[in-house]
Scaffold this motif. Structure first.
Motif, PDB file in Angstrom:
ATOM      1  N   VAL A 156       0.816  -1.208   0.000  1.00  0.00           N
ATOM      2  CA  VAL A 156       0.000   0.000   0.000  1.00  0.00           C
ATOM      3  C   VAL A 156       0.850   1.259   0.000  1.00  0.00           C
ATOM      4  O   VAL A 156       0.461   2.287  -0.557  1.00  0.00           O
ATOM      5  N   LEU A 157       2.043   1.195   0.599  1.00  0.00           N
ATOM      6  CA  LEU A 157       2.919   2.356   0.607  1.00  0.00           C
ATOM      7  C   LEU A 157       3.385   2.715  -0.796  1.00  0.00           C
ATOM      8  O   LEU A 157       3.654   3.884  -1.092  1.00  0.00           O
ATOM      9  N   GLY A 158       3.477   1.707  -1.661  1.00  0.00           N
ATOM     10  CA  GLY A 158       3.856   1.987  -3.033  1.00  0.00           C
ATOM     11  C   GLY A 158       2.828   2.836  -3.744  1.00  0.00           C
ATOM     12  O   GLY A 158       3.160   3.700  -4.554  1.00  0.00           O
ATOM     13  N   ILE A 159       1.553   2.610  -3.443  1.00  0.00           N
ATOM     14  CA  ILE A 159       0.476   3.411  -4.046  1.00  0.00           C
ATOM     15  C   ILE A 159       0.405   4.784  -3.385  1.00  0.00           C
ATOM     16  O   ILE A 159       0.248   5.805  -4.063  1.00  0.00           O
ATOM     17  N   LEU A 160       0.522   4.813  -2.045  1.00  0.00           N
ATOM     18  CA  LEU A 160       0.472   6.097  -1.339  1.00  0.00           C
ATOM     19  C   LEU A 160       1.620   7.006  -1.763  1.00  0.00           C
ATOM     20  O   LEU A 160       1.485   8.237  -1.726  1.00  0.00           O
ATOM     21  N   HIS A 161       2.730   6.421  -2.181  1.00  0.00           N
ATOM     22  CA  HIS A 161       3.886   7.206  -2.588  1.00  0.00           C
ATOM     23  C   HIS A 161       3.522   8.198  -3.689  1.00  0.00           C
ATOM     24  O   HIS A 161       3.771   9.403  -3.577  1.00  0.00           O
ATOM     25  N   ILE A 162       2.897   7.701  -4.751  1.00  0.00           N
ATOM     26  CA  ILE A 162       2.544   8.595  -5.858  1.00  0.00           C
ATOM     27  C   ILE A 162       1.303   9.415  -5.534  1.00  0.00           C
ATOM     28  O   ILE A 162       1.186  10.578  -5.943  1.00  0.00           O
ATOM     29  N   VAL A 163       0.374   8.855  -4.766  1.00  0.00           N
ATOM     30  CA  VAL A 163      -0.859   9.581  -4.440  1.00  0.00           C
ATOM     31  C   VAL A 163      -0.547  10.847  -3.636  1.00  0.00           C
ATOM     32  O   VAL A 163      -1.039  11.942  -3.955  1.00  0.00           O
ATOM     33  N   PHE A 164       0.268  10.720  -2.595  1.00  0.00           N
ATOM     34  CA  PHE A 164       0.596  11.882  -1.773  1.00  0.00           C
ATOM     35  C   PHE A 164       1.395  12.918  -2.566  1.00  0.00           C
ATOM     36  O   PHE A 164       1.146  14.118  -2.457  1.00  0.00           O
ATOM     37  N   ASN A 165       2.342  12.465  -3.370  1.00  0.00           N
ATOM     38  CA  ASN A 165       3.145  13.410  -4.142  1.00  0.00           C
ATOM     39  C   ASN A 165       2.304  14.171  -5.164  1.00  0.00           C
ATOM     40  O   ASN A 165       2.484  15.379  -5.349  1.00  0.00           O
ATOM     41  N   LEU A 166       1.399  13.475  -5.823  1.00  0.00           N
ATOM     42  CA  LEU A 166       0.530  14.152  -6.793  1.00  0.00           C
ATOM     43  C   LEU A 166      -0.434  15.105  -6.093  1.00  0.00           C
ATOM     44  O   LEU A 166      -0.765  16.170  -6.626  1.00  0.00           O
ATOM     45  N   TYR A 167      -0.874  14.739  -4.903  1.00  0.00           N
ATOM     46  CA  TYR A 167      -1.763  15.626  -4.152  1.00  0.00           C
ATOM     47  C   TYR A 167      -1.059  16.923  -3.808  1.00  0.00           C
ATOM     48  O   TYR A 167      -1.600  18.012  -4.010  1.00  0.00           O
ATOM     49  N   TRP A 168       0.177  16.836  -3.319  1.00  0.00           N
ATOM     50  CA  TRP A 168       0.912  18.062  -2.963  1.00  0.00           C
ATOM     51  C   TRP A 168       1.281  18.871  -4.196  1.00  0.00           C
ATOM     52  O   TRP A 168       1.274  20.098  -4.157  1.00  0.00           O
ATOM     53  N   LEU A 169       1.609  18.173  -5.277  1.00  0.00           N
ATOM     54  CA  LEU A 169       1.910  18.892  -6.511  1.00  0.00           C
ATOM     55  C   LEU A 169       0.675  19.655  -6.990  1.00  0.00           C
ATOM     56  O   LEU A 169       0.775  20.803  -7.426  1.00  0.00           O
ATOM     57  N   TRP A 170      -0.477  19.019  -6.922  1.00  0.00           N
ATOM     58  CA  TRP A 170      -1.725  19.677  -7.319  1.00  0.00           C
ATOM     59  C   TRP A 170      -2.062  20.825  -6.370  1.00  0.00           C
ATOM     60  O   TRP A 170      -2.458  21.906  -6.813  1.00  0.00           O
ATOM     61  N   LEU A 171      -1.892  20.616  -5.065  1.00  0.00           N
ATOM     62  CA  LEU A 171      -2.265  21.627  -4.077  1.00  0.00           C
ATOM     63  C   LEU A 171      -1.324  22.823  -4.112  1.00  0.00           C
ATOM     64  O   LEU A 171      -1.772  23.979  -4.183  1.00  0.00           O
ATOM     65  N   LEU A 172      -0.014  22.571  -4.063  1.00  0.00           N
ATOM     66  CA  LEU A 172       0.961  23.653  -4.007  1.00  0.00           C
ATOM     67  C   LEU A 172       1.282  24.210  -5.389  1.00  0.00           C
ATOM     68  O   LEU A 172       1.507  25.415  -5.533  1.00  0.00           O
ATOM     69  N   GLY A 173       1.317  23.347  -6.386  1.00  0.00           N
ATOM     70  CA  GLY A 173       1.734  23.774  -7.708  1.00  0.00           C
ATOM     71  C   GLY A 173       0.855  24.861  -8.291  1.00  0.00           C
ATOM     72  O   GLY A 173       1.353  25.829  -8.885  1.00  0.00           O
ATOM     73  N   ARG A 174      -0.452  24.736  -8.128  1.00  0.00           N
ATOM     74  CA  ARG A 174      -1.359  25.731  -8.700  1.00  0.00           C
ATOM     75  C   ARG A 174      -1.118  27.119  -8.114  1.00  0.00           C
ATOM     76  O   ARG A 174      -1.120  28.115  -8.839  1.00  0.00           O
ATOM     77  N   VAL A 175      -0.891  27.180  -6.807  1.00  0.00           N
ATOM     78  CA  VAL A 175      -0.693  28.468  -6.151  1.00  0.00           C
ATOM     79  C   VAL A 175       0.663  29.056  -6.513  1.00  0.00           C
ATOM     80  O   VAL A 175       0.784  30.238  -6.852  1.00  0.00           O
ATOM     81  N   VAL A 176       1.711  28.231  -6.442  1.00  0.00           N
ATOM     82  CA  VAL A 176       3.059  28.731  -6.734  1.00  0.00           C
ATOM     83  C   VAL A 176       3.165  29.150  -8.202  1.00  0.00           C
ATOM     84  O   VAL A 176       3.764  30.188  -8.515  1.00  0.00           O
ATOM     85  N   GLU A 177       2.574  28.362  -9.105  1.00  0.00           N
ATOM     86  CA  GLU A 177       2.629  28.732 -10.527  1.00  0.00           C
ATOM     87  C   GLU A 177       1.874  30.028 -10.786  1.00  0.00           C
ATOM     88  O   GLU A 177       2.308  30.858 -11.600  1.00  0.00           O
ATOM     89  N   GLU A 178       0.751  30.217 -10.110  1.00  0.00           N
ATOM     90  CA  GLU A 178      -0.011  31.455 -10.286  1.00  0.00           C
ATOM     91  C   GLU A 178       0.812  32.669  -9.876  1.00  0.00           C
ATOM     92  O   GLU A 178       0.730  33.734 -10.505  1.00  0.00           O
ATOM     93  N   ARG A 179       1.636  32.531  -8.851  1.00  0.00           N
ATOM     94  CA  ARG A 179       2.413  33.666  -8.353  1.00  0.00           C
ATOM     95  C   ARG A 179       3.716  33.874  -9.109  1.00  0.00           C
ATOM     96  O   ARG A 179       4.167  35.014  -9.251  1.00  0.00           O
ATOM     97  N   LEU A 180       4.304  32.788  -9.596  1.00  0.00           N
ATOM     98  CA  LEU A 180       5.594  32.908 -10.260  1.00  0.00           C
ATOM     99  C   LEU A 180       5.492  32.975 -11.776  1.00  0.00           C
ATOM    100  O   LEU A 180       6.392  33.509 -12.431  1.00  0.00           O
ATOM    101  N   GLY A 181       4.434  32.429 -12.337  1.00  0.00           N
ATOM    102  CA  GLY A 181       4.392  32.251 -13.776  1.00  0.00           C
ATOM    103  C   GLY A 181       4.977  30.893 -14.141  1.00  0.00           C
ATOM    104  O   GLY A 181       5.709  30.280 -13.347  1.00  0.00           O
ATOM    105  N   GLY A 182       4.676  30.409 -15.328  1.00  0.00           N
ATOM    106  CA  GLY A 182       5.056  29.059 -15.710  1.00  0.00           C
ATOM    107  C   GLY A 182       6.541  28.788 -15.726  1.00  0.00           C
ATOM    108  O   GLY A 182       7.003  27.763 -15.207  1.00  0.00           O
TER     109      GLY A 182
END
Length: 310
Positions: A156-182
């Motif tokens: 199960v940790l193998g699945i959680l590995h990508i799930v958690f990383n994609l969640y943080w990328l989705w959560l943080l990435g949208r905000v940081v990209e909006e402020r910095l530009g692509g």
């Protein structure tokens, strides 16, 4: 300098035609250059209408909008979604060809036999075995490892590995990209991924690792710096801190703390350079910070490689 009209000559019966479509009769004129234009060439303007050439010339002189940190504003986090798509695509390739993990992880140095079995490199010469890893010219592993993740065969940790990383990328990435530009956002992400791989290589070159954790921790470090600079936190701290704590507890003992720490430090430093760059030469300073960090990391890789090969 006055504009010289390039209208086509009027027809024999006195009719006027569009300067771009000589066969189309029209009485409309561009409000700027006074040339005749047909309805297809007509562009709305604050006063009257303009031709496509005048609109193009105006766009060259209009100052482009910028974010507070100098990037180009974007209505959609295209880079974030692209990184997510690439990570998912890489995971699907792993499922189809599990050997990709050994080919593109962040191993620093190792011995491999003809069957692909990996052994620890102890510095001795073993006939029939070949050396692989970052220390032996495979520097691409520093970045490719950030797009790979553990497979479901690791439980199960193998699945959680990508799930958690994609969640943080989705959560943080949208905000940081909006402020910095692509472009600035992508630079921070890749630099943080590089930082995580480099620290892992420096501390334990015999241990391979995969995952976007270093890059994601780098986004977290950059986000904190940007939020403090603007005195504004669009994401509730609990939405970041609690998942991070859960993941640290679940993954204790088998994840690369070096990758997490390296990504966090590099992402934070990149955020400092971008957020506090002087307005007068902001782009040049920001680019210099990114390039300097990248060169420093690559220099450390080179020195460590020379040490291992010496």
């Amino acid at each position: 300098m006055d504009t010289i009209s390039t209208n086509p000559p009027p027809a024999e019966d006195g009719r006027t035609t569009c300067y771009r479509h000589p066969r189309r009769e029209t009485l409309l004129r561009c409000a700027r250059c006074d040339r005749h234009i047909c309805p297809d060439c007509m562009r709305e303007a604050p006063v009257g209408h303009r031709c496509p050439d005048c609109v193009r010339d105006d766009n060259r002189t209009v100052r482009q909008a910028r974010t507070v940190f100098g990037g180009r504003p974007t209505s959609r986090p295209v880079v974030t979604y692209t990184l997510i798509a690439l990570t998912v695509l890489a995971y699907l390739l792993e499922l189809a060809h599990p050997a990709i993990l050994d080919q593109f992880d962040s191993i620093g140095t190792a011995l491999v036999d003809d069957a692909g079995q990996r052994y620890v490199d102890d510095g001795a010469d073993y006939p029939g075995y070949r050396l692989i890893g970052i220390a032996h010219g495979e520097w691409y592993r520093l970045i490719t490892s950030a797009f790979l993740h553990l497979l479901p065969t690791q439980g199960v940790l193998g699945i959680l590995h990508i799930v958690f990383n994609l969640y943080w990328l989705w959560l943080l990435g949208r905000v940081v990209e909006e402020r910095l530009g692509g472009s600035r956002f992508l630079a921070v992400y890749l630099l943080a991924a590089l930082g995580g791989s480099v620290l892992g290589f420096l501390v334990d070159p015999h241990q391979g690792a995969v995952g976007a954790s270093g890059a994601v921790y780098g986004l977290a470090g950059c986000y904190v710096v940007l939020a403090r600079r603007l005195h504004h936190h669009p994401i509730e701290p609990s939405r970041v801190i609690i998942p991070f704590l859960i993941w640290m507890v679940l993954s204790a003992g088998w994840t690369s703390w070096q990758g997490h720490l390296g990504g966090l430090l590099v992402g934070g430093l990149a955020g400092l350079g971008i957020a506090y760059a002087p307005a007068k030469r902001r782009t040049a300073v920001q680019a210099a910070v990114i390039v300097a960090l990248a060169l420093l990391l690559l220099a450390l890789v080179l020195l460590r490689s020379m040490n291992l090969n010496g």
